[in-house]
Design an enzyme around this catalytic site. Structure first.
Site, short mmCIF file in Angstrom:
data_model
loop_
_atom_site.label_atom_id
_atom_site.label_comp_id
_atom_site.label_asym_id
_atom_site.label_seq_id
_atom_site.Cartn_x
_atom_site.Cartn_y
_atom_site.Cartn_z
N SER A 225 0.79 -1.18 0.15
CA SER A 225 0.14 0.12 0.08
C SER A 225 0.73 1.50 0.03
CB SER A 225 -1.16 0.01 1.28
OG SER A 225 -2.23 0.92 0.95
N ASP A 454 -8.62 -4.43 -5.89
CA ASP A 454 -8.28 -3.85 -4.52
C ASP A 454 -9.11 -2.59 -4.47
OD1 ASP A 454 -6.75 -2.56 -3.07
OD2 ASP A 454 -5.12 -3.54 -3.24
N HIS A 482 -7.33 -6.04 -0.39
CA HIS A 482 -6.17 -5.10 -0.37
C HIS A 482 -4.86 -6.01 -0.43
CE1 HIS A 482 -4.00 -1.53 -0.25
NE2 HIS A 482 -3.64 -1.35 0.96
#
Length: 512
Positions: A225, A454, A482
């Protein structure tokens, strides 16, 4: 939610929840020799930082793993000025005799604790990787244990997070801007000069000093991320020091705040539709009998809560579930399909007039206990770092226009994401960071992973960064949730494990 208020919620919860578990072979308190002993010197052009690059970490046992403090300059333009202590944790390779080096990890955020994440080393990397590499995490400057930035009291954070976030008129818009200004002013008042020196560029420079202190000639890295943004910035600054790099769930450095917001709006819309299909397939979905009906029902639920919040029980301060808290709870469940059934049940209770369970999901998102205590400064650090990295327009009309445009592509999430940028509209400290492409010429292979549905880091972002990198490799995972490594399938995991342990990079494009 410019990128995501708690992009790392699932990963950090895993790290905290499993921090008492680790299976080690050998003495965890005996520091191994580096696989490659190098002279700790700064890269060319950074000679003024020699005293930082020459430091050696003093490791001490700290329950699970070994802990140390890394010293770095507060302001890199003033290397002889104030310093910051960076908290570092190392989980030794479980087979020390086969040790190849270290892998530095970051779970995202910004604001996620790399220390907590590394404690879950047995679960965040594959067994072959765990056996041969020390897993090293650090709390970036301003985060967690590393001189944490402070902006508001816990009660102030409750007020901020529960307040109107999709303004319906000019008065509400000005009120939202005022809440963002209050947050930014609080960061400066409570954190002083630190608030101006916690950008991702600063953290990337810290990470290179950490590489030197670990005794590694090049940096091996796993970023998820926001951690991909940190990794990409590092590769931009130090391309020839890039070792085995994996970036999973991408935030490309060249995207503008508007592009980030729209991408997330579309990503959450796709993810919510996937949840809606699951809800309908399960029968008795509380919001409707088709995907479109459920999505319309979700929007109506938010609208109803905006007009009339429902009660919450068992919380020390929050007594009502507002639209803002509800959207946060729904967003939390989009990060991992394992939470979908929890969301479905929570929404059913909201329809019955009880917001307690959905508030529980929102608490998880915000790292908040029902007693009103925030267990980390994740959200304060999130905004303080994001607003330095990606300052946005101070004009309220900008967000009004975005909200209308985004709603055409993401009817459920467009307004939330459009207005999220307004938090940074009047941020009191500025940086000269601009969106820019990263190619990292001269680097080793950089493996980029994208998940097709995602919610927080849309798949298109991974394609975008992989194409820009001079030596990028793209792994595409067709799935929900995710990020992918460690939570998707053997195709992804085996490719990453082989890259770390054998130096065998995947092909230019790999579909999993």
């Amino acid at each position: 939610m410019r990128k995501s208020w708690a992009v790392v919620a699932g990963a950090v919860a895993l790290a905290v929840g499993l921090s008492g578990c680790s299976v080690l072979e050998g003495d965890p308190n005996k520091a191994p020799e580096p696989s490659i002993t190098i002279k700790r010197t700064p890269p060319p052009g950074s000679e003024a930082l020699a005293k930082f690059y020459s430091q050696e970490l003093s490791w001490k046992g700290c329950g699970v793993g070994q802990c140390a403090d890394l010293t770095v300059p507060l302001d890199y333009s003033k290397p002889d000025g104030e310093t910051v202590k960076i908290s570092v944790l190392r989980m030794r390779a479980t087979r020390p005799n086969e040790r190849e080096g270290s892998i530095v990890v970051n779970p995202g955020g910004p604001g996620g604790s790399g220390v907590d994440y590394a404690r879950a080393a047995d679960f965040i990397v594959g067994k072959p990787v765990r056996q041969r590499f020390d897993i090293v995490g650090f709390d970036p400057r301003g985060v967690g244990r590393s001189d944490p930035v402070d902006c508001l009291s816990d009660a102030g954070m409750d007020e901020f997070l529960g307040s109107e976030q999709t303004p319906d008129d000019a008065a509400e818009a000005q009120g939202f801007l005022a809440e963002g200004k209050k947050l930014g002013d609080g960061c400066v008042q409570l954190s002083g000069d630190l608030a101006a020196n916690i950008s991702t560029i600063d953290a990337a420079k810290d990470m290179d000093i950490l590489r030197s202190a670990l005794g590694d000639a090049k940096l091996n890295y796993l970023g998820k991320s926001y951690g991909t943004y940190l990794g990409a910035i590092y590769a931009d600054l130090f391309p020839k020091l890039v070792g085995r790099f994996v970036l999973d769930g991408v935030l490309p450095p060249d995207t503008t705040p508007e592009e980030n917001a729209l991408g997330q709006a579309e990503g959450f819309e796709r993810a919510t539709r996937a949840w809606a299909a699951d809800c309908v397939d399960g029968g008795n979905c509380p919001l409707g009998n088709s995907v479109d009906a459920v999505m319309a029902g979700m929007r109506q639920m938010f609208k109803d809560l905006d007009a009339k919040p429902v009660p919450v029980s068992g919380d020390a301060r929050v007594k009502e579930l507002t639209e803002a808290w509800a959207s946060t709870g729904v967003a939390q469940a989009m990060y991992d399909q394992g939470q979908w059934s929890t969301l479905t049940d929570a929404i059913a209770k909201v329809k019955q007039g009880d917001g307690t369970d959905l508030m529980g999901l929102a608490d998880a998102y915000a790292s908040r206990d029902p007693d009103g205590k925030y267990t980390s400064n994740l959200l304060e650090a999130f905004f303080a770092i994001s607003c330095l990295d990606n300052p946005d327009s101070p004009d309220a009309s900008t967000y009004e226009e975005r909200a209308k445009a985004f709603a055409q592509k993401a009817p459920t999430w467009g307004a939330f994401m459009a207005w999220g940028g307004a938090v940074c509209a009047q941020w009191p400290v500025k940086s000269d960071v601009k969106p820019h492409k990263v190619s990292a010429p001269g680097s080793g292979p950089i493996v980029v992973i994208g998940t097709t549905r995602d919610p927080a880091t849309p798949y298109e972002n991974s394609v975008r960064l992989a194409d820009q990198l001079s030596n990028g490799r793209l792994i595409s995972f067709d799935g929900d949730g995710h990020t992918a490594y460690g939570r998707s399938n053997s195709c992804v995991d085996n490719a990453v494990n082989d890259y770390y342990t054998e130096g065998k990079a995947p092909p230019k494009k790999l579909d999993c």
